[in-house]
Scaffold this motif. Structure first.
Motif, mmCIF file in Angstrom:
data_model
loop_
_atom_site.group_PDB
_atom_site.id
_atom_site.type_symbol
_atom_site.label_atom_id
_atom_site.label_comp_id
_atom_site.label_asym_id
_atom_site.label_seq_id
_atom_site.Cartn_x
_atom_site.Cartn_y
_atom_site.Cartn_z
ATOM 1 N N ILE A 54 -1.265 57.983 37.496
ATOM 2 C CA ILE A 54 -0.730 57.875 36.135
ATOM 3 C C ILE A 54 0.030 59.153 35.772
ATOM 4 O O ILE A 54 1.114 59.103 35.190
ATOM 5 C CB ILE A 54 -1.866 57.579 35.124
ATOM 6 N N ALA A 55 -0.527 60.303 36.134
ATOM 7 C CA ALA A 55 0.150 61.579 35.858
ATOM 8 C C ALA A 55 1.487 61.652 36.595
ATOM 9 O O ALA A 55 2.483 62.146 36.042
ATOM 10 C CB ALA A 55 -0.746 62.749 36.264
ATOM 11 N N GLN A 56 1.539 61.139 37.817
ATOM 12 C CA GLN A 56 2.801 61.132 38.558
ATOM 13 C C GLN A 56 3.837 60.258 37.858
ATOM 14 O O GLN A 56 5.014 60.620 37.796
ATOM 15 C CB GLN A 56 2.570 60.642 39.989
ATOM 16 N N GLN A 57 3.407 59.119 37.322
ATOM 17 C CA GLN A 57 4.330 58.259 36.582
ATOM 18 C C GLN A 57 4.833 58.968 35.329
ATOM 19 O O GLN A 57 6.019 58.892 34.993
ATOM 20 C CB GLN A 57 3.653 56.946 36.199
ATOM 21 N N ALA A 58 3.940 59.659 34.638
ATOM 22 C CA ALA A 58 4.342 60.393 33.431
ATOM 23 C C ALA A 58 5.347 61.484 33.775
ATOM 24 O O ALA A 58 6.334 61.692 33.061
ATOM 25 C CB ALA A 58 3.114 60.994 32.743
ATOM 26 N N ALA A 59 5.122 62.191 34.882
ATOM 27 C CA ALA A 59 6.053 63.245 35.306
ATOM 28 C C ALA A 59 7.406 62.645 35.659
ATOM 29 O O ALA A 59 8.454 63.193 35.298
ATOM 30 C CB ALA A 59 5.478 64.018 36.493
ATOM 31 N N GLU A 60 7.409 61.523 36.349
ATOM 32 C CA GLU A 60 8.671 60.855 36.698
ATOM 33 C C GLU A 60 9.414 60.416 35.434
ATOM 34 O O GLU A 60 10.641 60.515 35.355
ATOM 35 C CB GLU A 60 8.401 59.655 37.609
ATOM 36 N N ASN A 61 8.671 59.966 34.431
ATOM 37 C CA ASN A 61 9.304 59.567 33.163
ATOM 38 C C ASN A 61 9.994 60.744 32.479
ATOM 39 O O ASN A 61 10.972 60.553 31.758
ATOM 40 C CB ASN A 61 8.284 58.926 32.218
ATOM 41 N N LEU A 62 9.491 61.949 32.689
ATOM 42 C CA LEU A 62 10.122 63.128 32.091
ATOM 43 C C LEU A 62 11.557 63.310 32.581
ATOM 44 O O LEU A 62 12.405 63.813 31.853
ATOM 45 C CB LEU A 62 9.321 64.392 32.400
ATOM 46 N N THR A 63 11.833 62.890 33.802
ATOM 47 C CA THR A 63 13.179 63.091 34.351
ATOM 48 C C THR A 63 14.226 62.267 33.607
ATOM 49 O O THR A 63 15.415 62.567 33.684
ATOM 50 C CB THR A 63 13.245 62.748 35.857
ATOM 51 N N LYS A 64 13.793 61.260 32.883
ATOM 52 C CA LYS A 64 14.730 60.387 32.165
ATOM 53 C C LYS A 64 15.327 61.044 30.926
ATOM 54 O O LYS A 64 16.290 60.532 30.369
ATOM 55 C CB LYS A 64 14.032 59.079 31.791
ATOM 56 N N VAL A 65 14.758 62.149 30.474
ATOM 57 C CA VAL A 65 15.269 62.791 29.258
ATOM 58 C C VAL A 65 16.376 63.801 29.550
ATOM 59 O O VAL A 65 17.029 64.285 28.629
ATOM 60 C CB VAL A 65 14.149 63.467 28.430
ATOM 61 N N PHE A 66 16.601 64.108 30.829
ATOM 62 C CA PHE A 66 17.652 65.075 31.159
ATOM 63 C C PHE A 66 19.028 64.476 30.882
ATOM 64 O O PHE A 66 19.260 63.298 31.152
ATOM 65 C CB PHE A 66 17.569 65.504 32.630
ATOM 66 N N PRO A 67 19.947 65.294 30.373
ATOM 67 C CA PRO A 67 21.284 64.770 30.087
ATOM 68 C C PRO A 67 22.132 64.643 31.347
ATOM 69 O O PRO A 67 21.853 65.266 32.379
ATOM 70 C CB PRO A 67 21.870 65.836 29.154
ATOM 71 N N ALA A 68 23.171 63.844 31.226
ATOM 72 C CA ALA A 68 24.184 63.789 32.280
ATOM 73 C C ALA A 68 24.896 65.136 32.292
ATOM 74 O O ALA A 68 24.909 65.857 31.284
ATOM 75 C CB ALA A 68 25.165 62.665 31.989
ATOM 76 N N PRO A 69 25.512 65.513 33.409
ATOM 77 C CA PRO A 69 26.233 66.789 33.433
ATOM 78 C C PRO A 69 27.424 66.756 32.464
ATOM 79 O O PRO A 69 28.049 65.718 32.265
ATOM 80 C CB PRO A 69 26.696 66.921 34.883
ATOM 81 N N LEU A 70 27.700 67.904 31.864
ATOM 82 C CA LEU A 70 28.873 68.029 31.011
ATOM 83 C C LEU A 70 30.132 67.859 31.862
ATOM 84 O O LEU A 70 30.081 67.978 33.086
ATOM 85 C CB LEU A 70 28.872 69.402 30.331
ATOM 86 N N ASP A 71 31.262 67.608 31.211
ATOM 87 C CA ASP A 71 32.521 67.439 31.937
ATOM 88 C C ASP A 71 32.780 68.634 32.840
ATOM 89 O O ASP A 71 32.699 69.784 32.397
ATOM 90 C CB ASP A 71 33.695 67.280 30.957
ATOM 91 N N GLY A 72 33.072 68.350 34.098
ATOM 92 C CA GLY A 72 33.374 69.401 35.067
ATOM 93 C C GLY A 72 32.143 70.005 35.726
ATOM 94 O O GLY A 72 32.267 70.837 36.617
ATOM 95 N N TRP A 73 30.963 69.618 35.291
ATOM 96 C CA TRP A 73 29.716 70.149 35.837
ATOM 97 C C TRP A 73 29.153 69.189 36.878
ATOM 98 O O TRP A 73 29.416 67.997 36.859
ATOM 99 C CB TRP A 73 28.697 70.347 34.709
#
Length: 191
Positions: A54-73
């Motif tokens: 369950i903790a591994q699933q919660a950690a994987e869910n955290l990755t969904k909040v990261f933004p897409a790279p800004l233009d040119g990044w």
């Protein structure tokens, strides 16, 4: 007969495979069966396995909040982990790296599910204490962040998650990355 190296590789692959809900339910069911049979050791181990999955699933869910790279990044794949942490206290964490040939680098990390974070929650709830740590910044989401002398941003979300945005990029870019995160997803109690 498999060699020791083959066995270790198979175990590594199994441990690296993301858990699915069925694995959690199977571990819970194994714990129930062992408990009913009076095998407390096996029951406890199966419940600890379910908790880790369950903790591994919660950690994987955290990755969904990261933004897409800004233009040119460019952005590396987000990574996550869940484990015993310091003194056996459960910790979930995720991170993602961003880079631009001229603008530099940005690193975002999120840590959650740690009782140690309560110290930060106390500091963030007291403006005088937070201000002593650095410059207070009010985010568009209504949350607040602290920017230290090196430009690192620290935000405490829902008294559960500590976000740190650091790197060689200028302060405005680091703030733009923090603002682009899906912070509302972290306040979802199902996280």
């Amino acid at each position: 007969m498999p060699t020791r190296i083959t066995t270790l590789l198979l175990i590594s692959l199994l441990l690296a495979t993301p858990a699915v809900a069925d694995d959690v339910l199977m571990a819970i069911d194994d714990a129930r069966k062992a408990y009913e049979a009076g095998d407390m050791k096996t029951s406890r181990q199966a419940l600890q396995t379910a908790s880790q999955l369950i903790a591994q699933q919660a950690a994987e869910n955290l990755t969904k909040v990261f933004p897409a790279p800004l233009d040119g990044w460019q952005a590396a794949e987000a990574t996550s982990s869940a484990g015993g942490g310091l003194l056996g206290v459960g910790v979930t964490q995720a991170s993602r790296q961003y880079s631009h040939p001229q603008e530099g680098e940005v690193s975002i990390s999120i840590m959650g599910d740690s009782p140690m974070l309560m110290q930060f929650a106390v500091m963030f709830s007291n403006p005088a204490m937070a201000g002593a740590m650095g410059k207070l910044i009010r985010l568009d989401s209504g949350q607040q962040a602290i920017q230290d002398e090196q430009g690192t941003l620290i935000a405490m979300i829902d008294n559960r998650y500590l976000i740190e945005v650091s790197g060689s990029a200028n302060n405005e870019i680091k703030l733009e990355y923090l603002e682009a995160m899906d912070l509302a997803a972290l306040t979802d109690s199902n996280q």
